[in-house]
Design a protein around this motif. Structure first.
Motif, short mmCIF file in Angstrom:
data_model
loop_
_atom_site.label_atom_id
_atom_site.label_comp_id
_atom_site.label_asym_id
_atom_site.label_seq_id
_atom_site.Cartn_x
_atom_site.Cartn_y
_atom_site.Cartn_z
N GLN A 275 0.80 -1.13 0.03
CA GLN A 275 0.23 -0.08 -0.09
C GLN A 275 0.83 1.18 0.09
O GLN A 275 0.36 2.42 -0.19
CB GLN A 275 -1.12 -0.15 1.17
N ASN A 276 2.18 0.90 0.12
CA ASN A 276 2.89 2.34 -0.22
C ASN A 276 2.98 2.67 -1.42
O ASN A 276 3.14 3.97 -1.79
CB ASN A 276 4.52 1.89 -0.07
N GLU A 277 2.59 2.02 -2.55
CA GLU A 277 2.29 2.49 -3.93
C GLU A 277 0.67 3.07 -3.74
O GLU A 277 -0.34 2.22 -3.42
CB GLU A 277 2.24 1.40 -4.91
N LEU A 278 0.40 4.24 -4.12
CA LEU A 278 -0.86 4.76 -3.98
C LEU A 278 -1.67 4.20 -5.23
O LEU A 278 -3.01 4.23 -4.65
CB LEU A 278 -0.87 6.48 -4.20
N ASN A 279 -1.41 4.19 -6.19
CA ASN A 279 -2.24 3.54 -7.08
C ASN A 279 -1.68 2.28 -7.88
O ASN A 279 -0.42 2.03 -7.80
CB ASN A 279 -2.42 4.40 -8.08
N HIS A 280 -2.55 1.22 -8.55
CA HIS A 280 -2.04 0.22 -9.12
C HIS A 280 -2.71 0.51 -10.47
O HIS A 280 -3.75 0.65 -10.63
CB HIS A 280 -2.51 -1.19 -8.63
N SER A 281 -1.93 0.30 -11.69
CA SER A 281 -2.35 0.63 -13.00
C SER A 281 -2.15 -0.65 -14.03
O SER A 281 -1.65 -1.61 -13.70
CB SER A 281 -1.60 1.58 -13.74
N LEU A 282 -3.35 -0.72 -14.73
CA LEU A 282 -3.49 -1.76 -15.86
C LEU A 282 -3.60 -1.07 -16.91
O LEU A 282 -4.40 -0.23 -17.57
CB LEU A 282 -4.80 -2.68 -15.31
N SER A 283 -2.67 -1.59 -18.04
CA SER A 283 -2.78 -1.27 -19.44
C SER A 283 -3.61 -1.98 -20.31
O SER A 283 -3.44 -3.11 -20.16
CB SER A 283 -1.32 -0.98 -20.20
N ILE A 284 -4.68 -1.33 -20.58
CA ILE A 284 -5.77 -2.42 -21.38
C ILE A 284 -5.66 -1.96 -23.14
O ILE A 284 -5.74 -0.73 -23.41
CB ILE A 284 -7.34 -1.99 -21.02
N CYS A 285 -5.49 -3.19 -23.73
CA CYS A 285 -5.47 -2.85 -25.19
C CYS A 285 -6.69 -3.41 -25.89
O CYS A 285 -7.24 -4.49 -25.41
CB CYS A 285 -4.17 -3.96 -25.78
N THR A 286 -7.25 -2.68 -26.70
CA THR A 286 -8.67 -3.22 -27.18
C THR A 286 -8.40 -2.89 -28.70
O THR A 286 -7.62 -2.00 -29.25
CB THR A 286 -9.89 -2.38 -26.65
N ASP A 287 -9.17 -3.61 -29.47
CA ASP A 287 -9.37 -3.41 -31.14
C ASP A 287 -10.49 -2.42 -31.42
O ASP A 287 -11.74 -2.45 -30.76
CB ASP A 287 -9.33 -4.81 -31.61
N PHE A 288 -10.09 -1.49 -32.43
CA PHE A 288 -11.19 -0.41 -32.57
C PHE A 288 -11.87 -0.61 -33.78
O PHE A 288 -12.40 0.12 -34.38
CB PHE A 288 -10.80 1.16 -32.20
N ARG A 289 -11.58 -1.75 -34.40
CA ARG A 289 -12.48 -2.15 -35.56
C ARG A 289 -13.83 -2.15 -35.40
O ARG A 289 -14.79 -1.75 -36.58
CB ARG A 289 -12.07 -3.44 -36.32
N THR A 290 -14.50 -2.31 -34.55
CA THR A 290 -16.13 -2.17 -34.29
C THR A 290 -16.35 -1.00 -34.23
O THR A 290 -17.69 -0.69 -34.45
CB THR A 290 -16.36 -2.80 -32.80
N SER A 291 -15.74 0.02 -34.14
CA SER A 291 -16.18 1.57 -34.52
C SER A 291 -16.22 1.81 -36.05
O SER A 291 -16.66 2.83 -36.17
CB SER A 291 -15.11 2.43 -33.83
N PHE A 292 -15.69 0.86 -36.74
CA PHE A 292 -15.87 1.16 -38.29
C PHE A 292 -17.02 0.69 -39.03
O PHE A 292 -17.86 0.10 -38.16
CB PHE A 292 -14.65 0.40 -39.11
N GLN A 293 -17.52 1.28 -39.95
CA GLN A 293 -18.55 0.54 -40.67
C GLN A 293 -18.38 -0.75 -41.12
O GLN A 293 -17.23 -1.10 -41.36
CB GLN A 293 -18.92 1.47 -41.93
#
Length: 453
Positions: A275-293
């Motif tokens: 808990q000396n570390e204030l935050n824990h981070s996660l990098s999330i990788c997603t594909d954005f093809r679903t935003s295309f037509q």
């Protein structure tokens, strides 16, 4: 992890070329998102119980590959530098390197005993040379197991494609071999951020990219930590059971929300972060093809968005699984609402030196713990690569090179219908050994392959 080595023996090497070199000479410029992935490689390995190939050298399999390669000039072409110094692919029909191998064990035994290092022998990646103009950026390897099983591996530089793109290529090959119509890929990405506007650095992804680029240096020494991986297979019934248990926290949760939360929490515990570390981070990788037509979703290139999710150490320790799932679900929903894709692409496009050359790439997968969602693929794409009708793959692996650091988590489809999922985890070797024995993970009754202890 398994200590068995040298079970993959090369038998034949050849070059598969396009049956129609009509696209020869055309130059395909790579996007800023492509350039950002230059430090990484990728590989897809698809396993089958039966060998659909026969003798590849004289077989229709080679003919169908040549027909498909006519639709993929950036696969058969070679990397070159454009006038402004940026990478491009020149379509010259130089072809794809194809290797045939024999594997000295059965497929079932391989899945039980092979580790991550040995699986890389099924789709080996050759580092880009200083002069890449005769170098094949894509390689195909056909691996025949004792007893009739086969694995088809494709390795590639992430500069030119992502794992979804490689899957498009493999599925097109399989469809062509069965005489089915093949959807041609799209090489021009729909316009998302042209780099002409001053990018909004207040969005999550843009600020994340900016911070990563500042801390990464090309000259930093390579990690000496030995990494290991394992794949955890979760059944449809188990995932449905746990989604039902956590429904009150996150009624619309996806299998990715559940498994990303589970592995994030347990990996942090194994790492012993205090808990000396204030935050824990996660990098999330997603594909954005679903935003295309829908007509543009066969885009062949890099269509990945990396974003950062942080939670306080206190909350991570106190929250139960459902609360962490809700946090992940909300984060992913907001990515679309806050126009994260456009601003992130604008920021990448804006990183140009005088003359228009893109700035040096930085590490995208890692060094922070990175979790990749393959939810957009599903069983219909990941396991629809059928060279023989009704002969579905028994397993698909997605691997990324040069992602050493805190670790990598990839959540992907399983060959079981429904919400069953596989999770490939790469961690430092000691942590991986502990994860395979972790009680919270084992409550989900996973089957562990390709690296399990």
């Amino acid at each position: 992890m398994s200590q068995i080595q040298n079970r993959v023996t090369p038998i034949t090497k050849l070059t598969a070329v396009s049956s129609d070199p009509s696209m020869s000479g055309r130059v395909y410029s790579l996007t800023a998102a492509d350039h950002a992935m230059e430090l990484h490689s990728g590989a897809v390995v698809i396993y089958y119980n039966e060998n659909p190939f026969g003798s590849f050298i004289l077989d229709p399999m080679r003919e169908s590959l040549s027909r498909v390669l006519s639709l993929y000039p950036t696969v058969t072409g070679r990397l070159t530098r454009s006038e402004n110094g940026n990478w491009a692919v020149k379509a010259n029909d130089a072809g794809v390197r194809v290797t045939m191998t024999k594997v000295g064990t059965t497929l079932d035994e391989w899945l039980r005993s092979a580790d991550s290092a040995e699986e890389r022998n099924l789709a080996p990646f050759e580092e880009m040379p200083e002069n890449p103009y005769i170098w094949s950026p894509f390689r195909i390897q056909i691996n025949e197991f004792e007893g009739g099983g086969v694995a088809i591996g494709v390795s590639f530089t992430h500069l030119t494609a992502d794992p979804t793109s490689a899957t498009f290529l493999l599925k097109a090959w399989a469809d062509a071999h069965r005489g089915e119509p093949v959807s041609p890929p799209i090489f021009t990405r729909p316009s998302i951020g042209d780099g002409e506007q001053i990018p909004n650095t207040a969005t999550k992804s843009t600020s994340f990219y900016a911070n990563k680029s500042k801390t990464w240096t090309q000259n930093q020494p390579a990690s000496t930590t030995k990494m290991a991986s394992a794949t955890f297979k979760f059944s449809n019934s188990t995932i449905n059971q746990w989604l039902s248990k956590t429904e009150h926290h996150c009624p619309n949760a996806t299998p990715f929300d559940l498994l990303a939360a589970l592995f994030w929490k347990q990996v942090l515990q194994i790492k012993g972060l205090s808990q000396n570390e204030l935050n824990h981070s996660l990098s999330i990788c997603t594909d954005f093809r679903t935003s295309f037509q829908s007509s543009q979703r066969f885009y062949f290139g890099n269509a990945l968005l990396f974003s950062e999710l942080s939670v306080s150490s206190k909350d991570m320790e106190q929250w139960d699984l459902g609360e962490i799932m809700g946090l992940i679900h909300s984060h992913l929903e907001k990515l679309g609402e806050e126009d994260e894709i456009r601003t992130a692409m604008e920021w990448l496009e804006s990183r140009k030196e005088k003359g228009g050359k893109y700035a040096a790439p930085f590490k995208m997968y890692g060094p922070e713990l990175t979790c990749v969602s393959m939810e957009h693929m599903g069983v219909k794409l990941s396991y629809a690569t059928k060279f023989v009708r009704d002969s579905k793959a028994v397993h698909v692996s997605y691997n990324v090179g040069n992602c050493e650091g805190d670790g990598l988590i990839v959540v992907m489809a399983s060959n079981e219908e429904g919400v069953a999922r596989n999770v490939m985890v790469m961690l430092p070797e000691r942590e991986m050994a502990e994860l395979c024995k972790d009680g919270a993970i084992l409550r989900f009754n996973p089957t562990v392959i390709l690296g399990g202890l």
